[in-house]
Scaffold this motif. Sequence first.
Motif, PDB file in Angstrom:
ATOM      1  N   GLY B 119       0.810  -1.210   0.000  1.00 35.42           N
ATOM      2  CA  GLY B 119       0.000   0.000   0.000  1.00 35.42           C
ATOM      3  C   GLY B 119       0.842   1.258   0.000  1.00 35.42           C
ATOM      4  N   PHE B 120       1.898   1.274   0.793  1.00 29.55           N
ATOM      5  CA  PHE B 120       2.734   2.481   0.830  1.00 29.55           C
ATOM      6  C   PHE B 120       3.494   2.676  -0.478  1.00 29.55           C
ATOM      7  CE2 PHE B 120       1.891   3.122   5.243  1.00 29.55           C
ATOM      8  CZ  PHE B 120       1.958   4.487   5.315  1.00 29.55           C
ATOM      9  N   ALA B 122       2.322   1.829  -3.268  1.00 24.63           N
ATOM     10  CA  ALA B 122       1.299   2.325  -4.182  1.00 24.63           C
ATOM     11  C   ALA B 122       1.041   3.812  -3.944  1.00 24.63           C
ATOM     12  CB  ALA B 122       0.016   1.526  -4.021  1.00 24.63           C
ATOM     13  N   LEU B 123       1.074   4.223  -2.686  1.00 24.18           N
ATOM     14  CA  LEU B 123       0.874   5.652  -2.379  1.00 24.18           C
ATOM     15  C   LEU B 123       1.980   6.479  -3.024  1.00 24.18           C
ATOM     16  CD1 LEU B 123      -0.727   7.748  -0.584  1.00 24.18           C
ATOM     17  CD2 LEU B 123       1.101   7.467   1.059  1.00 24.18           C
ATOM     18  N   PHE B 126       1.416   6.637  -6.698  1.00 27.12           N
ATOM     19  CA  PHE B 126       0.277   7.502  -7.016  1.00 27.12           C
ATOM     20  C   PHE B 126       0.748   8.949  -7.136  1.00 27.12           C
ATOM     21  CE2 PHE B 126      -3.588   9.834  -5.763  1.00 27.12           C
ATOM     22  CZ  PHE B 126      -4.544   9.201  -6.541  1.00 27.12           C
ATOM     23  N   PHE B 127       1.537   9.386  -6.161  1.00 26.23           N
ATOM     24  CA  PHE B 127       1.972  10.780  -6.197  1.00 26.23           C
ATOM     25  C   PHE B 127       3.042  11.008  -7.265  1.00 26.23           C
ATOM     26  CE2 PHE B 127      -0.449  11.259  -2.430  1.00 26.23           C
ATOM     27  CZ  PHE B 127      -0.862  12.567  -2.520  1.00 26.23           C
TER      28      PHE B 127
END
Lengths: 670, 331
Positions: B119-120, B122-123, B126-127
């Motif tokens: 998840g991190f 992916a974060l 994303f940015f």
Amino acid sequence: MSNTTIVLFTALSIGSALSSSAVALLSDRLPRLINYAILPLLSLAGMAGVIAGLGALQTGIDLQFTLPFGLPWLPWHIHIDALAGLFLTLIGLLTTAASLYARGYLQEYLSGSDSLIPLGVFSGLFVTGMLLVVIADDAFLFMIAWELMSLSSYFLVTWQHENSANRRAGFIYLLMAHVGALAILLGYGVLAGFGGGFEFALMRDAELSPLWASVAFGLAFFGFGMKAGLVPIHVWLPEAHPVAPSHISALMSGVMLKVAVYGFIRVVFDLLGNPQCSWGVVVLLVGGISALYGVLAALMQHDLKRLLAYHSVENIGIIFIGLGLSLLFAGTHHPLLAALGLVAALFHTLNHAVFKGLLFLGAGAILHSSHQRDMESMGGLLRRMPWTGFFFLIGCISIAALPPFNGFVSEWLTFQTALQAWMLDNGILRSLVPITAAMLALTGALAAACFVKVYGVVFLGQARSRPARRAREVSLSMRISQGGLAALCLLLGIFPTSIVNLLNQIPTELLGQGLTHYAEHSWLWLTPVEAEAASYAAPLLLVGMLLLWAGMAWWLRRGEMRQVRRSDPWDCGFATPNARMQYTASAFAQPIRHVYGLLFDIKEDVKTLPDGSRRHHLQVDDRFWNLLYLPITRIVLSSARRVSQLQTGQIRHYLGWMLATLVVLLWLIM
Amino acid sequence: MDARDTGGAVMADYVNPVGWLVAAAQGLLYVIAAPLFAAWVKRIKARLQNRRGAALMQPWLDLRKLMQKETIVAHTASPVFRAAPYIVFGGTLLAAMVVPLLVVKLPTTAIADVIVLVGFLALARFFLALAGMDVGTAFGGMGASREMLISAMAEPALLMVVFTVAMTAHSTNLSSVIELNLQTGLVLRPSFMFAILGLILVAIAETGRIPIDNPATHLELTMVHEAMILEYSGRHLALMEWAAQLKLMLYAVLLVNVFFPWGMAQSLSPMALLISFVALCVKLGILGGLLAIVETVFTKMRLFRVPLYLNLAFLFATLGLLSHVILETGP
């Protein structure tokens, strides 16, 4: 909170929603009533709903009573329990946000040609219907409330009926809502037949043979699935949701779909009881397919509200993956894991309501200030609408299931449930469950891609059209309602243990088993199964992140934190980029369209116009229209044509048919 | 020490300040070692291509220079562009801190499990992609679009690998997984073989190495990661480059420590830590050499062949899972 208070607040909620609807009858004569009575009453209904719902969740009450309305032999049965409490909270939250938002959003319609009476009247009735559905305790009241909800939302969808697309969307919606309602009615019929009455209490005690239980399950799954928007019976959703006014879209996507989820849980987990393992498999597969298909379809869209509507299909799919896992584990006698799946699904239900509401309100704010729904004509809106842009970003991060926001927690819980598949005895199930989890992973990654596209094209870059260049930040009330939902996205993500604590009442009530180890060490750690297996400490992660940023800021303080030189974009030193050189939404999705193109009906061509310029045209359609719906339409039409041969226009024939019918009926009842 | 033997051993340590200190030191080690590892791969690659290659300290000097340079931001950039380097670096570092580097049972591994790690990452991605789209240039959008395609197909494969390992260990906590592998020693599990193959393919794709993306390219149309950070300069660029190196290191450590955890410290004694450090250096050195060979032997593939490559990764991961389900757990 005592039982009486909860009942009083529920009554207050329904009463204010109804009176808002009644006052709205006068709104054309006195438009000021919108701001001073109709919307405040709706907000009041929402807030009372939240209080009643939270009270019910916290105390875990189980309150049943009757009201002297309805049929003479069947008074309205009301039942408020933890499950109803959760959905009351949900409806209340979104109603509050939407009615606050509508204050700003409806300003431009006050002097417009559309009458505000239907909007106000049916908004109130819509909320009333949803509230009544979740507290109904007999099939009769349930169906009345359900129809109230469906019909009033039909009128909201067709509010701006001058537009033929809206009328078409409304018709499809009405038709499918009724096919679904019919299936639900038949499902209740099966249950009532065995239980000997329409009260839910009787149905709960009914002893159904496995076959009839499966029939009832199938009907309920079809009926509620149609309302919830599961693939392949989702096609009404991307038509109907975008054309309603934006705050109504938020309510429809955020809450009405959840009411269908409520219905499914109530019938399958509560009334039917004893779930079978095969139900779980069906729900799991349909949920997985819905999630994946929904997100892929969303990636193909460039109408912002339509894209969000497809994401509702995706998220409903994720919710049903959780429910499917829960049924699967309940059917194989793993009550603890069944409880975990149910909590994951309910948590996602709550989360989706919040972030999808937020995103629809954001889309509405863009529509309000730029009058654009097509993403290809937006761009650079973050500089013109900084608040909306900031809140929308939070919504995007949440829906893309990125930590530390709320969407991540519920998907994490769903993954954790799926990972317990090693406990299953059946090898096929044991491999099926992780593959569904992989579908969920693909869905999450594609959702992130989709929201990079949305945010990058809409809010970042440069404006692609004049209306986008002239967009202005929206009014205070619209910003507050978005900000509230955005804050909730963060809070639900940071304090998952408290939310699980509240939700835990529901599996305890429905499955007779709640989660036992979810906060094994303290409220900081969420440990779904046990601490050894998995743990997630969202508050600590947030603290860690903030510490890290503080460290970086301190370390880089010499680098004149605030001062950077502004210059033209470099872009490898070619010509200065202009707005038309940016990637568009269609261009962004092109690689994904290339890879997953087979699933859709894609028509793409480049035309050369007489003046030498070229136009690129792209149309992506749902394959289900051609595969499923058009054949059904053709069958219906051709059989209607057959039947119409009876219509000879001669009265003798008609009388003959009547006589025959009478004879058959008499023979039947003899 | 009794708490270690009972159920919640991992978390019982969270009140232990030494544990937190070691965890912080481990994070720092990640940050320091990441450029070195990237330089190591580069150097071996240069040798294989009959070049002398840059010194191992070169990435460090590059970062220092970038930090001191002026930072230029385009007129069209929004605050997202300026915040992104911090979020990308921070997200990647937080993800890295979840992967045990030298010692198991640190409190940081109890904060987040391997799904949170994904998840991190992916974060951060994303940015990164948003930053690529922010300035409004064609290259940025192109890079973002391709990155999201690649990651969308790599993430399920990665999670399938994770599930295979997690179902074997009955835990998604990396510490528990590594401890299990340490205890059982080297068992030739067919599922792990497939999982390793899958993870290698995913790691190459996710860290933007050949044959998916070329970290050394400056041909505009062939790049993915470089296209997204094209508009960055100065300290922003330094953070972005550093985050990419950190991600490479993270995947390398994940690969060697989960599947070959030999030598990892199970207590905080200096001797154990030293052994663990040496073992890690050897393992990473070998892995870096292999990566360099792969990068020398293969050429970059067309973008639309990448899905086939990632499908292969997914296939390996699924085979790993199925062989675990069929062969390794009986009814």
